[in-house]
Design an enzyme around this catalytic site. Sequence first.
Site, mmCIF file in Angstrom:
data_model
loop_
_atom_site.group_PDB
_atom_site.id
_atom_site.type_symbol
_atom_site.label_atom_id
_atom_site.label_comp_id
_atom_site.label_asym_id
_atom_site.label_seq_id
_atom_site.Cartn_x
_atom_site.Cartn_y
_atom_site.Cartn_z
ATOM 1 N N ASP A 35 55.447 32.279 67.549
ATOM 2 C CA ASP A 35 55.302 32.901 66.243
ATOM 3 C C ASP A 35 56.158 34.178 66.231
ATOM 4 O O ASP A 35 56.543 34.678 67.293
ATOM 5 C CB ASP A 35 53.817 33.232 66.048
ATOM 6 C CG ASP A 35 53.576 34.041 64.803
ATOM 7 O OD1 ASP A 35 54.049 33.639 63.725
ATOM 8 O OD2 ASP A 35 52.921 35.112 64.903
ATOM 9 N N ASP A 42 55.895 37.250 63.380
ATOM 10 C CA ASP A 42 55.149 38.455 62.959
ATOM 11 C C ASP A 42 53.891 38.676 63.810
ATOM 12 O O ASP A 42 53.026 37.813 63.881
ATOM 13 C CB ASP A 42 54.702 38.323 61.496
ATOM 14 C CG ASP A 42 55.879 38.368 60.541
ATOM 15 O OD1 ASP A 42 57.005 38.620 60.992
ATOM 16 O OD2 ASP A 42 55.655 38.146 59.335
HETATM 17 MG MG MG Z 1 51.682 36.102 63.317
#
Ligand code: MG
Length: 265
Positions: A8, A10
Site C-alpha cells: 500500500d 498512503d
Molecule cells: Mg493506507
Amino acid sequence: MKKVVFTDLDGTLLDLKTYSFIQSINAIELLKSTGIPVIFCSSKTRYEQEFYRESLEIRDPFIVENGSAIFIPRGYFKKSHSFNSYMIDRYEVIPLGKSVDRIRRTLAEKREKYKLKFSCYSDLEPEEVSTITGLDLKSSRRAMTRDFSETILRGHLSDACYQELKKEGLISIPGSKYETVIGSSTDKGKAVEILISLYANEFGRIQSYGIGDSKNDEAMLEVVDEPFLVQRPSGEWAPLEKTSARGVIGVGPLGWNKVAKMIMK
Ligand code: MG
C-alpha cells in the site's frame, strides 16, 4: 524462490500526513538492489503512482485505484497469459473495475435522489482538493485524473445510498482518510492474485509479501504468503476481520523499513 512485495502507499510506504517516502527510501533501494519487485497496490491513480515510481525508479507493475486495474510495463513478462488486456502508452493494462464515468453518473443520481451533500474529486477545483487533502496543486491534479473510481472528499453517503450502490454493482471502500467508490467485483486481492500468477508463470515458485496499514488492505493481505501491518499514527494496528497479519512496530514508512529488512533475511 522469487520474492515479490506488494505494498500500500498512503500510511504505509508514504507518511500518512506528508506523503513523503524519505523514511522508506533506504529499504526500497535495498529491495531494488537485490531484484525484489516492489508492486504498488493502492487507491492512488495511475498518474499519482507514476510520480512515485519515477521518483523511486521503480519499474515493476502496479495496481491502481483499489485493485481496479493492473498496469504492466510492456515487455516486463516474457511469457504470454490469458487475461483480458489492452495496450496503452507504455503499458499493458488488465482492467478489473468499472469506468469512472459510470461511477460518477451513479453518484450524481444518488446525491440528487437522497438530497445528499457530498463532494468528490469531479465536483471540486484543484485548489479545493489541495485544501482538503493537503496535497500540493500538482499532486491534486494527478489525483483528479481518475479512470476507475471516485473518492468522497467532503460529506458522506447515506445507508440508503450504500444499498443502491450495491444493487448497481458498486461498493464504497474506506481508506486511510476517505472512502472510495469502485466496482463491487473489484478488490486489491484479485489484482494481487493475478499478478502473483503472472510472476509464478514467469519464475516458478513465488514467495509473496504484503504490507498495509488499513482495513482496505485486507484483501491484499489475505492472498499473500506473508502479510504485514505497519502501525497507524495512533500506534495501533488496523483491526482485520478475515485474516491475521504480523503487526510491526513502526508507524507507516518506519514500519515498512523493518518489514523490508525481514524480507531480505
Ligand atoms: Mg493506507
